[in-house]
Design a protein around this motif. Structure first.
Motif, PDB file in Angstrom:
ATOM      1  N   GLY A   1      -4.869  92.352  16.104  1.00  0.00           N
ATOM      2  CA  GLY A   1      -4.551  91.691  17.551  1.00  0.00           C
ATOM      3  C   GLY A   1      -3.688  92.565  18.187  1.00  0.00           C
ATOM      4  N   PRO A   2      -3.530  92.153  19.478  1.00  0.00           N
ATOM      5  CA  PRO A   2      -4.310  91.104  20.206  1.00  0.00           C
ATOM      6  C   PRO A   2      -5.801  91.171  20.391  1.00  0.00           C
ATOM      7  N   PHE A   3      -6.420  90.158  19.951  1.00  0.00           N
ATOM      8  CA  PHE A   3      -7.869  90.447  20.193  1.00  0.00           C
ATOM      9  C   PHE A   3      -8.342  90.631  21.540  1.00  0.00           C
TER      10      PHE A   3
ATOM     11  N   GLU B   1      -7.212  83.509  20.263  1.00  0.00           N
ATOM     12  CA  GLU B   1      -6.706  83.474  21.637  1.00  0.00           C
ATOM     13  C   GLU B   1      -8.007  82.819  22.518  1.00  0.00           C
ATOM     14  N   LEU B   2      -7.978  81.998  23.314  1.00  0.00           N
ATOM     15  CA  LEU B   2      -9.134  81.445  24.161  1.00  0.00           C
ATOM     16  C   LEU B   2      -9.897  82.541  24.604  1.00  0.00           C
ATOM     17  N   THR B   3      -9.387  83.318  25.591  1.00  0.00           N
ATOM     18  CA  THR B   3     -10.257  84.522  26.167  1.00  0.00           C
ATOM     19  C   THR B   3     -10.930  85.199  25.217  1.00  0.00           C
ATOM     20  N   ALA B   4     -10.406  85.693  24.196  1.00  0.00           N
ATOM     21  CA  ALA B   4     -11.018  86.509  22.928  1.00  0.00           C
ATOM     22  C   ALA B   4     -12.085  85.837  22.374  1.00  0.00           C
ATOM     23  N   VAL B   5     -12.090  84.424  22.089  1.00  0.00           N
ATOM     24  CA  VAL B   5     -12.886  83.664  21.405  1.00  0.00           C
ATOM     25  C   VAL B   5     -14.179  83.452  22.479  1.00  0.00           C
TER      26      VAL B   5
ATOM     27  N   SER C   1      -0.962  88.943  20.432  1.00  0.00           N
ATOM     28  CA  SER C   1      -1.577  87.778  20.475  1.00  0.00           C
ATOM     29  C   SER C   1      -0.851  86.475  21.006  1.00  0.00           C
ATOM     30  N   VAL C   2       0.565  86.512  20.508  1.00  0.00           N
ATOM     31  CA  VAL C   2       1.537  85.239  20.966  1.00  0.00           C
ATOM     32  C   VAL C   2       1.650  85.440  22.591  1.00  0.00           C
TER      33      VAL C   2
END
Length: 352
Positions: A52-54, A77-81, A154-155
């Motif tokens: 990450g961050p993904f 992460e919402l945007t990555a998914v 990621s956090v």
């Protein structure tokens, strides 16, 4: 299937390979772009992406996968998914199976929603709560007890995005840390959770088909005083300089080898059907990290056996709730309300 470990530190790679036995190979790559070049050159059957961050690393890795190479990541992460799921048509055209959310984050709560909904799809309202806990074994290839750059990124990326929820079928802004609730877990302990823009939000929406969806996590500070500061933190983290500084500071923090608060991790889903019936279910796992490793390995093996299908999927949408069981999870269903964690967003049970 011959595993090949790719990373920046040759020494840590060799240490990790030594724990796996067999004929595990290692290849050093100093950056994500360098790793992507190796993927394009060697065309592996399956790529398991754990760095990450993904939001920053998934794109180059996915683009480097040639036709026929399948992909798995641990993104939450919402945007990555959502970005990876948006590649569905491209993945179909190139014969690739792209899988995101192959870990405790995303799969655990998504599996409970899918189990509860079943033939009652679509639901009216869905709320999911993730309670990841420790219990991971020491890892000679790990970060020496530190959070590490990947997790820190990621956090911080999640905090910087600010709050989100689904209302009326639309993704809307929400106050970061809102939708707070107190849960009494099946083991009798109590935790507080609060809303966060995780990939679990998108997975729960797709799994339940509900126009109103909230995703919350015990990893988000749920105390009133701290929650009051979270929106300001999100604004500050939108500045690239402050964001990088926060990532560096968080990456260097040391964490305990085992998480506190019990040996199990928990995922809960609360679903309101179209007729107003409210149902609740739980998934119990061991340490969140151990469960994540088991999920990623199970998905990779299934893709290597050609059990997937071309397209972009979450792990739960591709293999169903039984994947969580195969990775060591156990569903607890059919009981009464286990306390707390209302719908959030100010909506009552009877609102549409």
């Amino acid at each position: 299937m011959l595993p090949v470990l790719v990373g920046r530190d040759p020494g840590r790679l060799r240490a990790l390979a030594g724990t796996l036995g067999g004929t595990t190979r290692t290849m050093a790559a100093g950056s994500v772009d360098a790793a992507a070049e190796l993927l394009a050159r060697h065309a592996p059957a399956v790529v398991v992406h754990t760095v990450g961050p993904f939001t920053r690393t998934a794109g180059p890795v996915v683009r480097a996968c040639p036709p026929g190479t399948h992909y798995v990541d641990l993104a939450n992460e919402l945007t990555a998914v959502t970005a990876l799921l948006g590649l569905h048509e491209e993945a179909v055209a190139t014969g690739r199976c792209l899988v995101t959310g192959a870990g405790f984050g995303v799969l655990a709560t998504e599996s409970v929603v899918r189990t509860l909904c079943g033939e009652r799809f679509p639901a009216r309202r869905v709320r999911v709560d993730a309670v990841p806990r420790g219990g991971d074994r020491a890892d000679p290839g790990g970060a020496g007890g530190r959070v590490g750059a990947a997790l820190a990124g990621s956090v911080v990326a999640t905090l910087a995005l600010g709050g989100r929820r689904y209302e009326g079928g639309r993704l809307v802004r929400a106050r970061l840390g809102s939708d707070a609730g107190r849960l009494v877990l099946p083991d009798g302990s109590a935790v507080r959770t609060a809303g966060a823009p995780t990939g679990e939000l998108e997975a729960a929406r797709r799994a339940g088909g509900a126009p109103f969806v909230v995703a919350a996590s015990a990893m988000v500070p749920a105390g009133r005083a701290v929650r009051a500061l979270l929106p300001s933190a999100a604004v500050l983290l939108s500045c690239p300089v402050l964001r990088r500084a926060a990532e560096r500071r968080l990456a260097g923090l040391r964490v305990a080898a085992r998480g506190s608060g019990g040996e199990h991790s928990w995922a809960r889903a609360r679903v309101q059907d179209a007729d107003g019936t409210v149902r609740e279910g739980w998934l119990r796992t061991g340490g969140a990290g151990e469960f994540t490793a088991a999920v990623a390995a199970e998905v990779a093996c299934r893709l290597a056996r050609r059990e997937g299908r071309p397209g972009a999927h979450t792990a739960g949408s591709l293999f169903g709730p039984e994947l969580a069981v195969a990775a060591g999870g156990r569903f607890l269903l059919g009981g009464g309300e286990c306390g707390g964690g209302g719908w959030g967003g100010g909506g009552g049970l009877g609102s549409g």
